[in-house]
Scaffold this motif. Structure first.
Motif, PDB file in Angstrom:
ATOM      1  N   TYR A 151       0.301  -1.395  -0.305  1.00  0.00           N
ATOM      2  CA  TYR A 151       0.415  -0.255  -0.113  1.00  0.00           C
ATOM      3  C   TYR A 151       0.714   1.557  -0.169  1.00  0.00           C
ATOM      4  O   TYR A 151       1.825   1.321   0.280  1.00  0.00           O
ATOM      5  N   TYR A 152       0.663   2.740  -0.377  1.00  0.00           N
ATOM      6  CA  TYR A 152       1.221   3.514   0.220  1.00  0.00           C
ATOM      7  C   TYR A 152       1.139   4.064   1.920  1.00  0.00           C
ATOM      8  O   TYR A 152      -0.012   3.573   2.484  1.00  0.00           O
ATOM      9  N   TYR A 153       1.830   4.469   1.793  1.00  0.00           N
ATOM     10  CA  TYR A 153       2.582   5.389   3.308  1.00  0.00           C
ATOM     11  C   TYR A 153       1.697   6.677   3.124  1.00  0.00           C
ATOM     12  O   TYR A 153       2.673   7.520   1.995  1.00  0.00           O
ATOM     13  N   VAL A 154       1.458   7.344   3.939  1.00  0.00           N
ATOM     14  CA  VAL A 154       0.693   8.662   3.739  1.00  0.00           C
ATOM     15  C   VAL A 154       0.761   9.218   5.293  1.00  0.00           C
ATOM     16  O   VAL A 154       0.908   8.789   6.410  1.00  0.00           O
ATOM     17  N   ASP A 155       2.376   9.848   5.543  1.00  0.00           N
ATOM     18  CA  ASP A 155       2.565  10.525   6.934  1.00  0.00           C
ATOM     19  C   ASP A 155       1.832  11.764   6.323  1.00  0.00           C
ATOM     20  O   ASP A 155       2.332  12.811   5.771  1.00  0.00           O
TER      21      ASP A 155
ATOM     22  N   TYR B   8       5.877  10.765  -4.561  1.00  0.00           N
ATOM     23  CA  TYR B   8       6.801   9.274  -3.942  1.00  0.00           C
ATOM     24  C   TYR B   8       8.037   8.498  -4.782  1.00  0.00           C
ATOM     25  O   TYR B   8       7.855   9.003  -6.224  1.00  0.00           O
ATOM     26  N   ASP B   9       8.784   8.549  -4.394  1.00  0.00           N
ATOM     27  CA  ASP B   9      10.213   8.061  -5.232  1.00  0.00           C
ATOM     28  C   ASP B   9      10.119   6.422  -5.804  1.00  0.00           C
ATOM     29  O   ASP B   9       9.113   5.832  -5.369  1.00  0.00           O
ATOM     30  N   GLU B  10      11.370   5.830  -5.988  1.00  0.00           N
ATOM     31  CA  GLU B  10      10.873   4.572  -6.755  1.00  0.00           C
ATOM     32  C   GLU B  10      10.462   3.567  -5.325  1.00  0.00           C
ATOM     33  O   GLU B  10       9.898   2.884  -5.814  1.00  0.00           O
ATOM     34  N   GLU B  11      11.347   3.882  -4.695  1.00  0.00           N
ATOM     35  CA  GLU B  11      11.398   2.813  -3.773  1.00  0.00           C
ATOM     36  C   GLU B  11       9.621   3.603  -2.221  1.00  0.00           C
ATOM     37  O   GLU B  11      10.001   3.016  -1.318  1.00  0.00           O
ATOM     38  N   GLY B  12       9.107   3.888  -2.642  1.00  0.00           N
ATOM     39  CA  GLY B  12       7.922   4.776  -1.929  1.00  0.00           C
ATOM     40  C   GLY B  12       8.028   5.251  -0.700  1.00  0.00           C
ATOM     41  O   GLY B  12       7.168   5.161   0.583  1.00  0.00           O
ATOM     42  N   VAL B  13       9.024   6.648  -1.278  1.00  0.00           N
ATOM     43  CA  VAL B  13       9.532   7.252  -0.366  1.00  0.00           C
ATOM     44  C   VAL B  13       8.692   8.313   0.270  1.00  0.00           C
ATOM     45  O   VAL B  13       8.645   9.118  -1.536  1.00  0.00           O
ATOM     46  N   GLN B  14       7.744   9.381   0.379  1.00  0.00           N
ATOM     47  CA  GLN B  14       7.057   9.819   0.273  1.00  0.00           C
ATOM     48  C   GLN B  14       8.214  10.914   0.912  1.00  0.00           C
ATOM     49  O   GLN B  14       8.895  11.801   1.640  1.00  0.00           O
ATOM     50  N   HIS B  15       8.190  12.112  -0.217  1.00  0.00           N
ATOM     51  CA  HIS B  15       8.780  13.397  -0.744  1.00  0.00           C
ATOM     52  C   HIS B  15       7.932  14.259  -0.308  1.00  0.00           C
ATOM     53  O   HIS B  15       6.446  14.478  -0.904  1.00  0.00           O
ATOM     54  N   MET B  16       8.272  15.437   0.475  1.00  0.00           N
ATOM     55  CA  MET B  16       6.951  16.645   0.904  1.00  0.00           C
ATOM     56  C   MET B  16       7.604  17.809   0.294  1.00  0.00           C
ATOM     57  O   MET B  16       8.897  18.094  -0.180  1.00  0.00           O
TER      58      MET B  16
ATOM     59  N   HIS C 270      -5.567   5.686  -3.880  1.00  0.00           N
ATOM     60  CA  HIS C 270      -4.356   4.241  -4.168  1.00  0.00           C
ATOM     61  C   HIS C 270      -5.544   3.186  -2.469  1.00  0.00           C
ATOM     62  O   HIS C 270      -5.661   3.851  -1.583  1.00  0.00           O
ATOM     63  N   ASN C 271      -4.750   1.982  -2.291  1.00  0.00           N
ATOM     64  CA  ASN C 271      -4.889   1.078  -0.962  1.00  0.00           C
ATOM     65  C   ASN C 271      -3.265   2.099  -0.279  1.00  0.00           C
ATOM     66  O   ASN C 271      -2.403   3.073  -0.864  1.00  0.00           O
ATOM     67  N   VAL C 272      -4.099   2.535   1.582  1.00  0.00           N
ATOM     68  CA  VAL C 272      -3.325   3.485   2.250  1.00  0.00           C
ATOM     69  C   VAL C 272      -3.678   3.186   2.966  1.00  0.00           C
ATOM     70  O   VAL C 272      -3.892   2.480   3.938  1.00  0.00           O
TER      71      VAL C 272
END
Ligand code: DC
Length: 226
Positions: free
Chosen positions: A30-34, A72-80, A124-126
């Motif tokens: 899933y997407y992680y949303v912080d 989100y980058d290719e590793e799924g890391v969230q960027h602000m 997305h599933n989150v």
């Protein structure tokens, strides 16, 4: 469009939300949303402008000058992204956390960020973590978790986390800040931190990360077929 799955994780600062949510998101794909990072970005914006988060008039006047983006980058890391600038690393300080807690109390600030959070969950599933996800942002979330731990345990964890990053960290000071942030986040008029009626409480004081992930996986599996 197929209905998406959403897992809401709310709780006070330092309960382990982001560590747990990141792990679960990876396991489940899933997407992680912080969402705390979104409020930190707002706080950082006002900080750069030299606007105090306590200056209600200035916050209201300048909030429209801010555009917040999540990538989100290719590793799924969230960027602000703040007005086109990647501020992901800049927002991770105790000072900005404290200012985020103050700035997040303004209805005008929360309102402009609501659609953005809901839109991600629509597409997305989150796994979304924050303070008001189960109560306000996604009241119909598939699974709601309230993650908590004693203030002392949370302060200990935060101290270690900051030290590991090479930042200065004083336990007593951090405990005081955590208690102050708890107070602010639970006592504001709009979208205060509180447990949704239909959420499951998980106290992480006595559990390690694997234990918490396992406990939440079980709760998730009951609602969502693995
Ligand atoms: O999760 P965090 O420590 O990064 O959050 C920083 C502050 O942002 C927190 O003290 C209160 C605010 N916040 C909020 O009001 N609503 C959310 N959903 C997430 C964070």
């Amino acid at each position: 469009m197929a209905k998406t799955i959403s897992i809401a994780i709310d709780g006070p600062a330092g309960a382990g939300k982001s560590t747990i949510a990141r792990r679960l998101a990876k396991d489940l794909g899933y997407y992680y949303v912080d969402t705390g990072a979104i409020y930190r970005t707002v706080a950082y914006f006002f900080d750069l402008w030299g606007v105090s988060p306590k200056d209600a008039d200035a916050v209201r006047r300048y909030i429209d000058e801010l555009t917040v983006g999540i990538e989100y980058d290719e590793e799924g890391v969230q960027h602000m992204i703040m007005n086109g600038m990647d501020v992901t690393g800049d927002i991770r300080t105790q000072d900005i956390a404290q200012k985020a807690s103050l700035v997040s109390a303004y209805p005008e600030v929360r309102e402009v960020l609501l659609d953005m959070q809901r839109n991600i969950a629509r597409k997305h599933n989150v796994i979304m973590d924050g303070r008001d996800i189960g109560t306000v942002v996604l009241p119909k979330a598939t699974v709601k978790i309230f993650l908590t731990a004693s203030p002392e345990v949370r302060a200990q964890r935060r101290t270690k986390e900051l030290q590991a990053k090479g930042q200065k960290a004083n336990y007593d000071q951090i405990l005081k800040e955590i208690q102050q942030r708890d107070y602010q986040d639970t006592h504001r008029d709009i979208a205060p931190l509180k447990m949704a009626r239909d959420s499951v409480k998980v106290d992480t004081s006595e559990l390690d990360i694997d234990g918490v992930v396992a406990a939440i996986r079980e709760i998730v599996n009951q609602k969502v077929a693995p």
